[in-house]
Design an enzyme around this catalytic site. Sequence first.
Site, PDB file in Angstrom:
ATOM      1  N   ASP A  82     -42.022  -8.965 -20.572  1.00  0.00           N
ATOM      2  CA  ASP A  82     -41.294 -10.173 -20.162  1.00  0.00           C
ATOM      3  C   ASP A  82     -40.193 -10.608 -21.134  1.00  0.00           C
ATOM      4  O   ASP A  82     -39.806 -11.774 -21.140  1.00  0.00           O
ATOM      5  CB  ASP A  82     -42.282 -11.325 -19.953  1.00  0.00           C
ATOM      6  CG  ASP A  82     -43.017 -11.686 -21.229  1.00  0.00           C
ATOM      7  OD1 ASP A  82     -42.804 -11.018 -22.258  1.00  0.00           O
ATOM      8  OD2 ASP A  82     -43.814 -12.638 -21.198  1.00  0.00           O
ATOM      9  N   GLU A  83     -39.720  -9.730 -21.960  1.00  0.00           N
ATOM     10  CA  GLU A  83     -38.643 -10.132 -22.871  1.00  0.00           C
ATOM     11  C   GLU A  83     -37.756  -8.938 -23.209  1.00  0.00           C
ATOM     12  O   GLU A  83     -38.191  -7.800 -23.205  1.00  0.00           O
ATOM     13  CB  GLU A  83     -39.207 -10.746 -24.159  1.00  0.00           C
ATOM     14  CG  GLU A  83     -40.100  -9.797 -24.905  1.00  0.00           C
ATOM     15  CD  GLU A  83     -40.700 -10.393 -26.174  1.00  0.00           C
ATOM     16  OE1 GLU A  83     -40.013 -11.108 -26.905  1.00  0.00           O
ATOM     17  OE2 GLU A  83     -41.880 -10.105 -26.415  1.00  0.00           O
TER      18      GLU A  83
ATOM     19  N   ASP B 144     -36.253 -14.348 -22.695  1.00  0.00           N
ATOM     20  CA  ASP B 144     -37.711 -14.432 -22.675  1.00  0.00           C
ATOM     21  C   ASP B 144     -38.166 -15.175 -21.418  1.00  0.00           C
ATOM     22  O   ASP B 144     -37.847 -16.353 -21.242  1.00  0.00           O
ATOM     23  CB  ASP B 144     -38.149 -15.203 -23.943  1.00  0.00           C
ATOM     24  CG  ASP B 144     -39.626 -15.040 -24.225  1.00  0.00           C
ATOM     25  OD1 ASP B 144     -40.334 -14.499 -23.367  1.00  0.00           O
ATOM     26  OD2 ASP B 144     -40.059 -15.460 -25.310  1.00  0.00           O
TER      27      ASP B 144
END
Length: 390
Positions: free
Chosen positions: A105-106, A11
Amino acid sequence: MKKYRIIFHVDLNAFFASCEEAQNPTLKNKPIGIGKNTDRGILTTANYAARKFGVTSAMNVYEAKKRCPQLLVVPGNMALYQEYSQKFFEYLRTLTDQVEPASIDEAYLDVTEDLNGEHPLDFASRIQKDLLASLNLPVSIGIAPNRFLAKMASDMQKPLGITVLRKRDVQEKLWPMNIESMYGIGKKTVPNLKLIGIETIGDLATFKDKNKLAKFLGNQTDSFIGKSRGEGSAEVDPTRAETVQSVGNSKTFEGFLHSYDDMLKGLTKLTESVVTRLHKKAYAAKSVSVQVRYADFTQRSKQVALPQHTNDFDELLETVEHLFESLYEEKAVHLLGVSTTNLEKQEMLFKQLNIFEPKEQLEKDTHVNRVLESINKHYDKPLLKKGLKK
DNA sequence: TCTGGGGTCCTAGGACCC
DNA sequence: TCTGGGGTCCTAGGACCC
């Protein structure tokens, strides 16, 4: 013997803000927020320097500045974030092909077969150092036997944390946590659960009356109970993110829209941008929906299925206008949205069309040809002349 | 000085077909 | 005359997440 998978949840910390810092190191250690710099604007992200002042993502800019007067509000640059995101996933794929993007974003990684004797903690630490060195982006990593625990774990130490959450740690580490911190339980469900005495994840894990629970959790009751006890899927699907389910755009109009003409103009712009994105991704849509939020915050949406997939601007705009017409209640408009669902890749459509002989196809459905034409037309020509003239 | 913009998935009811 | 059950697709709305 049962073989446990080793799942990482990776993350990126304060992603948008971190991108800005990576681009412009003078921003480091200054409190920054990403968003439109107006009082009514909303921050999508705040860096950790700003979070120290109590600034959070989704916070109103006015409120954020009250808490942190020296806050620097940086307008968002999605193209930049997309670029960093791509590099992030590219890097992850050098480590394993078992990478499932979960958002910009993860990602979930199944590293079980890729450790080559390396300790998972060392492997995670290497990922963290690599990303910091090459992209200047901080990440937190959760390590667990399934997706849910990995996700909860990556959240436990931010920024730059690495957290292992084994099944045997669940009682000690997961159960004391507030029920609102459980992934998938949101602000509508929390009060319901509290009503029946569930304050922590442990309370959920040990709750006796499943029927009572099912009133609030419905079909997902068993799944949530399982997760609260540390169970859950370990399946990582690298192809999942490739199949887009919908492409849409919406816009909030700060001063509200009062004239029908302005509303149509707004819808035209939204449709333009949706069509452009459909073309970029080479998708055609079979369903179109229009969403309206009025000044009083009531919301309406209307959706229709088209006879055939299309990404033709004129055809979609016509549909959008019809939907809006049948929806509109003569009130000031706060938000308009246009969305397409039921998507299919263009090459798939070609394949499907090719089952017919050309002549037979012509007789069968002239609409199919219209779709083909519009697809061809837009393959080598810029879009949306019509929408702009209005 | 309430509430951005991109999504995913779920639910419940209805239409329709077999 | 009344009444099945399964399956699929569609629509409106909602919860949740980043």
